[in-house]
Motif scaffolding. Structure first.
Motif, mmCIF file in Angstrom:
data_model
loop_
_atom_site.group_PDB
_atom_site.id
_atom_site.type_symbol
_atom_site.label_atom_id
_atom_site.label_comp_id
_atom_site.label_asym_id
_atom_site.label_seq_id
_atom_site.Cartn_x
_atom_site.Cartn_y
_atom_site.Cartn_z
ATOM 1 N N GLU A 1 -49.017 -25.512 -33.075
ATOM 2 C CA GLU A 1 -48.352 -26.099 -31.926
ATOM 3 C C GLU A 1 -47.464 -27.353 -32.236
ATOM 4 O OE1 GLU A 1 -50.549 -27.003 -28.324
ATOM 5 O OE2 GLU A 1 -51.980 -25.784 -28.957
ATOM 6 N N ASN A 2 -46.302 -27.620 -31.835
ATOM 7 C CA ASN A 2 -45.585 -28.623 -32.233
ATOM 8 C C ASN A 2 -46.220 -30.095 -31.696
ATOM 9 O OD1 ASN A 2 -43.636 -30.749 -33.039
ATOM 10 N ND2 ASN A 2 -41.773 -29.434 -32.240
ATOM 11 N N TYR B 1 -36.508 -32.697 -31.917
ATOM 12 C CA TYR B 1 -37.851 -32.230 -32.400
ATOM 13 C C TYR B 1 -38.185 -32.401 -33.836
ATOM 14 C CZ TYR B 1 -37.082 -29.465 -28.291
ATOM 15 O OH TYR B 1 -36.948 -28.936 -26.960
ATOM 16 N N THR B 2 -37.208 -32.275 -34.686
ATOM 17 C CA THR B 2 -37.333 -32.853 -35.979
ATOM 18 C C THR B 2 -37.485 -34.392 -36.231
ATOM 19 O OG1 THR B 2 -36.062 -31.079 -36.978
ATOM 20 C CG2 THR B 2 -36.282 -33.137 -38.437
ATOM 21 N N SER C 1 -39.498 -25.863 -34.044
ATOM 22 C CA SER C 1 -38.957 -25.503 -32.478
ATOM 23 C C SER C 1 -39.662 -26.459 -31.403
ATOM 24 C CB SER C 1 -39.261 -24.210 -32.190
ATOM 25 O OG SER C 1 -40.692 -23.858 -32.019
ATOM 26 N N SER C 2 -39.409 -26.195 -30.247
ATOM 27 C CA SER C 2 -39.828 -27.198 -29.389
ATOM 28 C C SER C 2 -41.439 -26.896 -29.011
ATOM 29 C CB SER C 2 -39.228 -26.882 -27.854
ATOM 30 O OG SER C 2 -39.370 -25.601 -27.478
ATOM 31 N N ALA C 3 -41.807 -25.658 -29.075
ATOM 32 C CA ALA C 3 -43.179 -25.334 -28.799
ATOM 33 C C ALA C 3 -44.072 -25.325 -30.199
ATOM 34 C CB ALA C 3 -43.303 -24.268 -28.048
ATOM 35 N N CYS D 1 -39.726 -29.827 -46.663
ATOM 36 C CA CYS D 1 -38.461 -29.397 -46.470
ATOM 37 C C CYS D 1 -38.434 -28.778 -44.860
ATOM 38 C CB CYS D 1 -37.912 -28.321 -47.202
ATOM 39 S SG CYS D 1 -37.839 -28.797 -48.824
ATOM 40 N N LEU D 2 -37.834 -29.452 -44.194
ATOM 41 C CA LEU D 2 -37.771 -29.078 -42.608
ATOM 42 C C LEU D 2 -36.273 -28.918 -42.010
ATOM 43 C CD1 LEU D 2 -38.666 -31.969 -40.083
ATOM 44 C CD2 LEU D 2 -39.331 -32.180 -42.540
ATOM 45 N N GLU D 3 -36.231 -28.274 -41.167
ATOM 46 C CA GLU D 3 -35.021 -27.850 -40.620
ATOM 47 C C GLU D 3 -34.445 -28.831 -39.611
ATOM 48 O OE1 GLU D 3 -33.978 -24.155 -37.700
ATOM 49 O OE2 GLU D 3 -35.821 -24.705 -37.515
#
Length: 98
Positions: free
Chosen positions: A32-33, A66-67, A10-12, A59-61
């Motif tokens: 935190e991202n 953001y990815t 996610s963004s944060a 594995c990531l969404e």
């Protein structure tokens, strides 16, 4: 694979889940991202669980930019936030087709 790492992006924040090669859940954490937070977590998991990013399935969404911050080398060094390599030469093509 020695470990499986799942990431909800996610963004944060980034929600990480770690499983061993047999599928046993070892740890989950939200960070935190942020590049420093990811690098710190990988260092901790390396010490606690023997995680080697190059020997793990990650594995990531696919959540757009953001990815791409995790995968795309633009502005993040030679191969993205963790030095991960994507299966194709274009991380954008790989992520958009996921």
């Amino acid at each position: 694979m020695e470990h499986w790492i799942g990431i909800d992006v996610s963004s944060a924040t980034l929600d990480f889940a770690l499983l061993d090669g047999k599928g046993t859940h070892l740890e989950s954490v939200q960070i935190e991202n942020d590049r420093k937070a990811v690098m710190k977590l990988m260092g901790q998991w390396s010490k606690r669980h023997g995680v080697e990013v190059g020997k793990s399935l990650i594995c990531l969404e696919a959540t757009g930019h953001y990815t791409l911050m995790m995968l795309n080398p633009d502005g993040l060094g030679s191969s993205g936030m963790l030095g991960w390599r994507t299966p194709t030469t274009s991380s954008r093509a790989w992520v958009s087709s996921a």
